[in-house]
Design an enzyme around this catalytic site. Structure first.
Site, PDB file in Angstrom:
ATOM      1  N   LYS A   1       0.831  -1.205   0.000  1.00 28.56           N
ATOM      2  CA  LYS A   1       0.000   0.000   0.000  1.00 28.56           C
ATOM      3  C   LYS A   1       0.867   1.257   0.000  1.00 28.56           C
ATOM      4  CE  LYS A   1      -4.129  -1.923   2.228  1.00 28.56           C
ATOM      5  NZ  LYS A   1      -3.735  -3.334   2.200  1.00 28.56           N
TER       6      LYS A   1
ATOM      7  N   ARG B   1      -5.890  -8.881  -8.078  1.00 26.27           N
ATOM      8  CA  ARG B   1      -6.515 -10.208  -8.134  1.00 26.27           C
ATOM      9  C   ARG B   1      -7.999 -10.026  -8.440  1.00 26.27           C
ATOM     10  NH1 ARG B   1      -9.385  -9.726  -3.480  1.00 26.27           N
ATOM     11  NH2 ARG B   1      -8.395  -8.708  -1.698  1.00 26.27           N
TER      12      ARG B   1
END
Length: 662
Positions: free
Chosen positions: A116, A292
């Site tokens: 992140k 994903r």
């Protein structure tokens, strides 16, 4: 196209991938831990390979075992699903080195977006607006505390490699920062093997809007519109919908373009989701990118008519994207609800047990159920407690919401605590019905979601349960050894000089009800203190077509020992036979604090012999990849701990000897 793929996952997503692969004529290989030997995804796959013990660290997170299974079975590609190794760049590299295609983005893209902190730095350079915060590498607790002060409370501590609400804590005051940081890091290392965190300003009343992107190896990238995932609890999504209510074409285009640019910046290939925090005024800030397929991808499939798993397989095999941006069409509205084995009335504690009765709503063009379990399967403490994802679609949001209400009313689960009734209340809140969405919706609607007074049990429910008791008595007393034509085999309450009468006492919560039952020629007369009602039933012991007086009801009654679960008119009720209850409702204040679920003791937070106040944290229990703190129930003395950190505990065992004091 591939001939055979291995699915490096379990549960619902493994079953979901198998479904598309089978439709495309692709053989599938499942992997499973010892705890999942009889799991649904194992039963559905063409082949299955055991990869280790129940603990994910020794099975589903061991890349070497999964690659060995792929090579052993001749799988040409690996689909990672979501969670586990799906966003692990080293695993993607290992697949490439072994000559096995990783059905996902290149490792470089996973690394760029997987952290992140790194992703936010990349977005900052690209000019994408970011939420104020610290995203650097300095992990010194004192430094992080200083950054939190600088940002200003409330702040959000987030695991840099995290997802799914794990390794995430909201902190409202400096005094709580240190303990929250320790807990967050500990949870992050257990879930992701990485305790790096970042600190961000906690945006009040934000919406969580994400953009589904898809890229191919030829440099093309599109966005497949947006999803609103604002309805959350503990930073985990509960309801998702597409499109986002109130989204304008201009804002959709702006967010979609930003998401595509982010994907192109890292050479993205495959399915991905760019997540934004959105203000009510329309401003939006980059939050993270999930490299994903998302849990909530079915709502995008429902509004586009596309199969995103098929797209993944085609792109991974080298094909171009099936459609260009201008060919994508958004139709109707879809909503997804996550059905979990958890108890909303006990702080959403996970529940374990066998699904003795599981009846989802009927599938149709409007209703879809994605699940990894069937009736008879077990929800264990080792993995996420999801039972299913319930997805509905219709022409607009109002009609889709009506579909969801009906589908939840039709859902029947017995064997574990579950959130179906909670979801029924949630979709009827004023906030959700009127699309007044933000991540604090559940907290804001507490009064509706957790009513102070329990709803009175209708008389019909007491009578349905009593009929079930009578049928159970009849079944248990049957004489299978007697001649089938013998009149004594028919246990219908016949008496030579009278009628068969009895009183059945039932309990629901704190309420007890006596039901009188008198067997007569054409049924049973049931009484609740007033005039008796003639009841007749047909069908098997669980599913009942019941005639109560001049009314006919359809109901399901499931018996579990002394307990009776009644499903009728879209609601469910848990009753029990009072005369057979033993040891229930006893006094828990005898010095023992019990485990609310199976799990592992992570940390002891109090000292033996210490006097503590009510609400003092005593220990931390890890279950289903989440931490649960056990607090002192009253002021008192910690007499002893029965387990040390690292030990496994069973459901209901004594954890702490505790002596309450005045």
């Amino acid at each position: 196209m591939f001939n055979k793929i291995l699915i490096a996952n379990r549960g619902e997503i493994a079953c979901r991938v198998i479904k598309t692969a089978r439709r495309m004529g692709i053989r599938t290989v499942a992997v499973y831990s010892e705890a999942d030997a009889n799991a649904r995804h194992v039963r559905l796959a063409d082949e299955a390979v055991c990869i280790g013990p129940a603990a994910a660290r020794e099975s589903y997170l061991v890349a070497g075992k999964i690659l060995a299974a792929a090579l052993q079975t001749g799988a040409q590609a690996v689909h990672p699903g979501y969670g586990f190794l799906s966003e692990n760049a080293d695993f993607a590299d290992a697949c490439a080195q072994a000559g096995v295609v990783f059905i996902g983005p290149p490792a470089s893209a996973i690394r760029a977006m997987g952290s992140k902190s790194a992703a936010k730095t990349l977005m900052e350079k690209a000019g994408v607006p970011l939420t104020p915060g610290y995203h650097g590498d300095n992990q010194d607790p004192g430094f992080l505390a200083a950054q939190a002060e600088k940002i200003g409370y409330p702040v959000l501590i987030k695991a840099s490699a995290g997802g799914g609400g794990k390794g995430m804590r909201r902190v409202d005051a400096a005094a709580d920062f240190a303990a929250s940081l320790v807990s967050c890091k500990r949870e992050a290392i257990n879930a992701f093997n990485n305790d790096h965190v970042l600190i961000e300003k906690y945006v009040l009343q934000p919406r969580h809007i994400e953009i589904q992107v898809f890229g191919d190896s030829l440099g093309h990238c599109v966005y497949l519109f947006e999803r609103d995932c604002s309805v959350q609890r503990r930073h985990q999504k509960v309801l998702e919908e597409a499109p986002a209510p109130g989204m304008t074409p201009e804002r959709r285009a702006a967010m979609g373009t930003a998401a595509v640019n982010a994907a192109l910046a890292v050479g993205y290939v495959g399915a991905g989701t760019v997540e934004f925090i959105a203000h009510q005024d329309g401003a939006f800030y980059f939050m993270e990118m999930n490299t994903r397929l998302q849990v909530e991808h079915p709502v995008t499939e429902m509004i586009t008519g596309l199969d995103l798993v098929e797209w993944q397989l085609r792109v991974a095999s080298g094909e171009p994207l099936p459609l260009a941006q201008e060919q994508l069409v958004l139709t109707g509205h879809a909503i997804e609800a996550r059905i979990y084995a958890e108890d909303p009335d006990k702080g959403f504690l996970p529940s374990t047990g066998r699904l003795s009765h599981l009846l989802p709503p009927a599938a149709s063009a409007h209703v879809r159920v994605d699940t990894g379990v069937e009736q008879g399967d077990e929800i264990t403490p080792h993995y996420d407690p999801m039972i299913a994802k319930l997805i509905v679609w219709d022409a607009d949001r109002t009609q889709a919401l009506a579909r969801m209400r009906q589908a939840l009313a039709d859902y029947q689960i017995v064997g574990v605590a579950n959130n179906v009734a909670f979801l029924q209340r949630l979709v009827t809140t004023a906030s959700f019905a009127q699309a007044k969405l933000d991540t604090a919706l559940i907290e804001r609607e507490q009064e509706h979601l957790f009513p102070a007074l329990a709803q009175a049990v209708p008389g019909d429910v007491w009578m349905l349960a009593a009929l079930s008791v009578l049928q159970s008595q009849k079944d248990a007393a049957a004489l299978p050894a007697m001649e089938p034509d013998s009149p004594w085999r028919v246990l219908d309450g016949w008496r030579l000089n009278g009628t068969s009468q009895q009183t059945i006492t039932l309990r629901c919560g704190e309420t007890e009800q006596a039901v009188t039952a008198e067997v007569v020629a054409d049924g049973v007369l049931l009484g609740l203190g007033g005039d008796p009602v003639l009841a007749r039933r047909t069908g098997p012991s669980q599913v009942q077509q019941v005639q109560l007086g001049d009314r006919r009801l359809h109901a399901t009654v499931v018996a579990q020992g002394v307990h009776l679960h009644v499903f009728c008119q879209g609601q469910s009720w848990a009753l029990a036979k009072v005369e057979l209850l033993h040891g229930e409702g006893g006094d828990d204040a005898h010095g023992g604090i019990h485990a609310p679920m199976p799990g592992k003791v992570i940390a002891l937070l109090a000292t033996v012999g210490a006097t503590v106040e009510k609400g003092t944290p005593l220990l931390v229990l890890e279950a289903m990849k989440m931490e649960h703190t056990i607090y002192a129930p009253a002021k008192g003395i910690v007499k002893a701990f029965h387990f040390s950190a690292g030990e496994q505990v069973g459901d209901g065992v004594d954890l702490v000897d505790f002596e309450a004091t005045p």
